[in-house]
Design an enzyme around this catalytic site. Structure first.
Site, PDB file in Angstrom:
ATOM      1  N   LYS A  33       0.854  -1.196   0.000  1.00  0.00           N
ATOM      2  CA  LYS A  33       0.000   0.000   0.000  1.00  0.00           C
ATOM      3  C   LYS A  33       0.888   1.243   0.000  1.00  0.00           C
ATOM      4  O   LYS A  33       1.763   1.396   0.854  1.00  0.00           O
ATOM      5  CB  LYS A  33      -0.912   0.018   1.230  1.00  0.00           C
ATOM      6  CG  LYS A  33      -1.822   1.242   1.256  1.00  0.00           C
ATOM      7  CD  LYS A  33      -2.871   1.138   2.336  1.00  0.00           C
ATOM      8  CE  LYS A  33      -2.452   1.714   3.658  1.00  0.00           C
ATOM      9  NZ  LYS A  33      -2.432   3.186   3.709  1.00  0.00           N
ATOM     10  N   ASP A  60      -3.418   4.376  -1.947  1.00  0.00           N
ATOM     11  CA  ASP A  60      -4.379   4.877  -0.950  1.00  0.00           C
ATOM     12  C   ASP A  60      -4.394   6.398  -0.973  1.00  0.00           C
ATOM     13  O   ASP A  60      -3.848   7.053  -0.096  1.00  0.00           O
ATOM     14  CB  ASP A  60      -3.949   4.345   0.432  1.00  0.00           C
ATOM     15  CG  ASP A  60      -4.994   4.601   1.504  1.00  0.00           C
ATOM     16  OD1 ASP A  60      -6.150   4.933   1.153  1.00  0.00           O
ATOM     17  OD2 ASP A  60      -4.652   4.456   2.691  1.00  0.00           O
ATOM     18  N   LYS A  62      -7.326   8.197  -1.309  1.00  0.00           N
ATOM     19  CA  LYS A  62      -8.613   8.674  -0.773  1.00  0.00           C
ATOM     20  C   LYS A  62      -9.106   9.909  -1.542  1.00  0.00           C
ATOM     21  O   LYS A  62      -9.265  10.992  -0.984  1.00  0.00           O
ATOM     22  CB  LYS A  62      -8.491   9.012   0.719  1.00  0.00           C
ATOM     23  CG  LYS A  62      -8.123   7.808   1.571  1.00  0.00           C
ATOM     24  CD  LYS A  62      -8.207   8.128   3.055  1.00  0.00           C
ATOM     25  CE  LYS A  62      -7.875   6.947   3.928  1.00  0.00           C
ATOM     26  NZ  LYS A  62      -6.456   6.551   3.901  1.00  0.00           N
ATOM     27  N   ASP A  65     -13.003  15.020  -4.573  1.00  0.00           N
ATOM     28  CA  ASP A  65     -12.929  16.309  -5.276  1.00  0.00           C
ATOM     29  C   ASP A  65     -14.145  16.404  -6.185  1.00  0.00           C
ATOM     30  O   ASP A  65     -15.025  15.528  -6.145  1.00  0.00           O
ATOM     31  CB  ASP A  65     -11.602  16.370  -6.076  1.00  0.00           C
ATOM     32  CG  ASP A  65     -11.105  17.808  -6.233  1.00  0.00           C
ATOM     33  OD1 ASP A  65     -11.949  18.696  -6.501  1.00  0.00           O
ATOM     34  OD2 ASP A  65      -9.901  18.039  -6.086  1.00  0.00           O
ATOM     35  N   GLU A  68     -15.295  15.821 -12.156  1.00  0.00           N
ATOM     36  CA  GLU A  68     -14.403  15.819 -13.320  1.00  0.00           C
ATOM     37  C   GLU A  68     -12.957  15.562 -12.899  1.00  0.00           C
ATOM     38  O   GLU A  68     -12.211  14.829 -13.557  1.00  0.00           O
ATOM     39  CB  GLU A  68     -14.534  17.162 -14.064  1.00  0.00           C
ATOM     40  CG  GLU A  68     -13.700  17.282 -15.317  1.00  0.00           C
ATOM     41  CD  GLU A  68     -14.085  16.282 -16.426  1.00  0.00           C
ATOM     42  OE1 GLU A  68     -15.062  15.523 -16.275  1.00  0.00           O
ATOM     43  OE2 GLU A  68     -13.369  16.265 -17.442  1.00  0.00           O
ATOM     44  N   THR A  69     -12.565  16.143 -11.782  1.00  0.00           N
ATOM     45  CA  THR A  69     -11.190  15.959 -11.294  1.00  0.00           C
ATOM     46  C   THR A  69     -10.971  14.522 -10.844  1.00  0.00           C
ATOM     47  O   THR A  69      -9.933  13.919 -11.133  1.00  0.00           O
ATOM     48  CB  THR A  69     -10.926  16.948 -10.133  1.00  0.00           C
ATOM     49  OG1 THR A  69     -11.161  18.263 -10.639  1.00  0.00           O
ATOM     50  CG2 THR A  69      -9.511  16.848  -9.613  1.00  0.00           C
ATOM     51  N   THR A 115     -11.742   6.383  10.461  1.00  0.00           N
ATOM     52  CA  THR A 115     -11.837   5.839  11.829  1.00  0.00           C
ATOM     53  C   THR A 115     -11.334   6.843  12.858  1.00  0.00           C
ATOM     54  O   THR A 115     -11.584   6.684  14.045  1.00  0.00           O
ATOM     55  CB  THR A 115     -11.053   4.521  11.968  1.00  0.00           C
ATOM     56  OG1 THR A 115      -9.793   4.684  11.333  1.00  0.00           O
ATOM     57  CG2 THR A 115     -11.789   3.369  11.349  1.00  0.00           C
ATOM     58  N   ARG A 176      -3.638  -6.092  14.772  1.00  0.00           N
ATOM     59  CA  ARG A 176      -2.425  -6.346  15.561  1.00  0.00           C
ATOM     60  C   ARG A 176      -2.517  -7.736  16.174  1.00  0.00           C
ATOM     61  O   ARG A 176      -3.555  -8.075  16.750  1.00  0.00           O
ATOM     62  CB  ARG A 176      -2.337  -5.374  16.752  1.00  0.00           C
ATOM     63  CG  ARG A 176      -2.056  -3.946  16.431  1.00  0.00           C
ATOM     64  CD  ARG A 176      -0.611  -3.754  16.019  1.00  0.00           C
ATOM     65  NE  ARG A 176      -0.334  -2.342  15.791  1.00  0.00           N
ATOM     66  CZ  ARG A 176      -0.662  -1.674  14.682  1.00  0.00           C
ATOM     67  NH1 ARG A 176      -1.271  -2.280  13.690  1.00  0.00           N
ATOM     68  NH2 ARG A 176      -0.364  -0.404  14.559  1.00  0.00           N
ATOM     69  N   GLN A 185      -3.073   3.189  17.090  1.00  0.00           N
ATOM     70  CA  GLN A 185      -4.362   2.562  16.777  1.00  0.00           C
ATOM     71  C   GLN A 185      -5.144   2.376  18.074  1.00  0.00           C
ATOM     72  O   GLN A 185      -4.582   1.941  19.075  1.00  0.00           O
ATOM     73  CB  GLN A 185      -4.160   1.199  16.102  1.00  0.00           C
ATOM     74  CG  GLN A 185      -3.446   1.259  14.756  1.00  0.00           C
ATOM     75  CD  GLN A 185      -4.354   1.716  13.625  1.00  0.00           C
ATOM     76  OE1 GLN A 185      -5.477   2.176  13.855  1.00  0.00           O
ATOM     77  NE2 GLN A 185      -3.869   1.614  12.412  1.00  0.00           N
ATOM     78  N   GLY A 205       0.924  -2.336   8.836  1.00  0.00           N
ATOM     79  CA  GLY A 205       2.076  -1.445   8.757  1.00  0.00           C
ATOM     80  C   GLY A 205       3.108  -1.821   9.777  1.00  0.00           C
ATOM     81  O   GLY A 205       3.867  -2.785   9.613  1.00  0.00           O
ATOM     82  N   ARG A 206       3.097  -1.076  10.891  1.00  0.00           N
ATOM     83  CA  ARG A 206       4.217  -1.134  11.830  1.00  0.00           C
ATOM     84  C   ARG A 206       4.510  -2.505  12.414  1.00  0.00           C
ATOM     85  O   ARG A 206       5.669  -2.786  12.697  1.00  0.00           O
ATOM     86  CB  ARG A 206       3.981  -0.105  12.940  1.00  0.00           C
ATOM     87  CG  ARG A 206       4.174   1.308  12.416  1.00  0.00           C
ATOM     88  CD  ARG A 206       3.548   2.338  13.292  1.00  0.00           C
ATOM     89  NE  ARG A 206       2.084   2.271  13.221  1.00  0.00           N
ATOM     90  CZ  ARG A 206       1.277   3.088  13.878  1.00  0.00           C
ATOM     91  NH1 ARG A 206       1.775   4.011  14.665  1.00  0.00           N
ATOM     92  NH2 ARG A 206      -0.033   2.968  13.742  1.00  0.00           N
TER      93      ARG A 206
HETATM   94  O1  C5P Z   1       1.143   0.759  11.203  1.00  0.00           O
HETATM   95  P1  C5P Z   1      -0.281   0.340  11.067  1.00  0.00           P
HETATM   96  O2  C5P Z   1      -0.482  -1.145  10.905  1.00  0.00           O
HETATM   97  O3  C5P Z   1      -1.156   0.946  12.127  1.00  0.00           O
HETATM   98  O4  C5P Z   1      -0.693   0.994   9.669  1.00  0.00           O
HETATM   99  C1  C5P Z   1      -1.969   0.960   9.223  1.00  0.00           C
HETATM  100  C2  C5P Z   1      -2.085   1.554   7.854  1.00  0.00           C
HETATM  101  O5  C5P Z   1      -3.451   1.551   7.522  1.00  0.00           O
HETATM  102  C3  C5P Z   1      -1.618   2.990   7.718  1.00  0.00           C
HETATM  103  O6  C5P Z   1      -1.137   3.155   6.378  1.00  0.00           O
HETATM  104  C4  C5P Z   1      -2.862   3.796   7.919  1.00  0.00           C
HETATM  105  O7  C5P Z   1      -2.864   4.996   7.216  1.00  0.00           O
HETATM  106  C5  C5P Z   1      -3.907   2.873   7.326  1.00  0.00           C
HETATM  107  N1  C5P Z   1      -5.261   3.054   7.857  1.00  0.00           N
HETATM  108  C6  C5P Z   1      -5.594   2.886   9.197  1.00  0.00           C
HETATM  109  N2  C5P Z   1      -6.880   3.028   9.613  1.00  0.00           N
HETATM  110  C7  C5P Z   1      -7.817   3.320   8.745  1.00  0.00           C
HETATM  111  C8  C5P Z   1      -7.518   3.482   7.401  1.00  0.00           C
HETATM  112  C9  C5P Z   1      -6.211   3.332   6.994  1.00  0.00           C
HETATM  113  O8  C5P Z   1      -4.730   2.619  10.012  1.00  0.00           O
HETATM  114  N3  C5P Z   1      -9.046   3.415   9.169  1.00  0.00           N
END
Ligand code: C5P
Length: 232
Positions: A33, A60, A62, A65, A68-69, A115, A176, A185, A205-206
């Site tokens: 992503k 991603d 999002k 707008d 047309e854009t 969220t 997680r 989160q 992500g992390r």
């Molecule tokens: O590091 P982590 O696992 O929290 O990363 C989650 C990813 O998902 C990030 O790129 C964050 O922008 C994205 N995201 C999120 N919650 C959402 C939508 C997207 O954490 N509701």
């Protein structure tokens, strides 16, 4: 399990940092992503680089707008070979994106309610519904307009799967494993819970990107999911 549901969030500032991480994940993860930060830092050239290497890309951005854009931006994204693109789940925005992707292979994902939104943000929108009501309303509308899937909190996944049926793609960030750091989160579920509740893909992500051995962490999560499925 036949499909690897992990999409790794490349929340990094440069192509070099992203390449280094991807190299460490080779063979384990093939879906990435790219969000606003890396897109602003490395641009569409990096998106093309990943696609040319056979990787799948979730862009991603999002989009939100005037129609047309949005339509014209979606046409450009579709030309790159990106697999998923996010747009806000608002009628005129979604219609424009559906028109823009035409008959390309690009799949569109609706973002219902961020969220991070709280009561003050909803009041600013003039919304009279609760967040779960608004999420479901927008998700149903997205699907009716030809949007392919929804990005949802894992805590909303079960209700959305029930409301939308089996076809729409459900993608859940905010997962997680037990024992992993939550970071910022607030509302999380484990990868296995999210899959059990109907998610098709997990954006992680992390937990992976900050792990001492990202590939081993990805493998561990895949094991967790596989084991949970076997015992379900
Ligand atoms: O590091 P982590 O696992 O929290 O990363 C989650 C990813 O998902 C990030 O790129 C964050 O922008 C994205 N995201 C999120 N919650 C959402 C939508 C997207 O954490 N509701």
């Amino acid at each position: 399990m036949t499909r690897n549901p992990i999409i790794v969030a490349l929340d990094l500032e440069s192509a070099d940092k992203a390449r280094a991480l991807i190299e460490r994940l080779a063979g384990r993860v093939n879906f990435y992503k790219i969000g606003m930060e890396l897109y602003a830092g490395a641009g569409v050239a990096f998106v093309r680089e990943l696609i040319d290497e056979g990787k799948e890309v979730f862009l991603d951005l999002k989009l939100y707008d005037i129609p047309e854009t949005v339509r014209r931006a979606t046409v450009q994204v579709a030309r790159t070979g990106v697999r998923f693109l996010t747009v806000h789940a608002v009628g005129s925005v979604m219609r424009a994106a559906v028109e823009g992707r035409g008959d390309s292979g690009l799949q569109l994902l609706g973002v219902t309610v961020l969220t991070s939104f709280g009561p003050e943000d909803l009041e600013d929108l003039g919304a009279t519904q609760t967040i779960p009501e608004l999420v479901e309303h927008r998700a149903r509308k997205a699907v009716s307009l030809g949007i392919d899937g929804i990005v949802a909190s894992p805590l909303e996944a079960a209700a959305l799967r029930q409301a939308l049926g089996p076809k729409p793609i459900l993608i859940t960030p905010g997962v997680r494993s037990h024992g992993a750091a939550w970071g910022d989160q607030k509302r999380v579920a484990t990868p296995a819970e999210a899959m059990r509740d109907g998610a098709d893909y997990l954006v992680i992500g992390r937990q992976i990107t900050c792990a001492p051995d990202p590939a081993a962490e990805a493998a561990r999560i895949l094991d967790e999911i596989g084991a949970a499925w076997l015992s379900a």
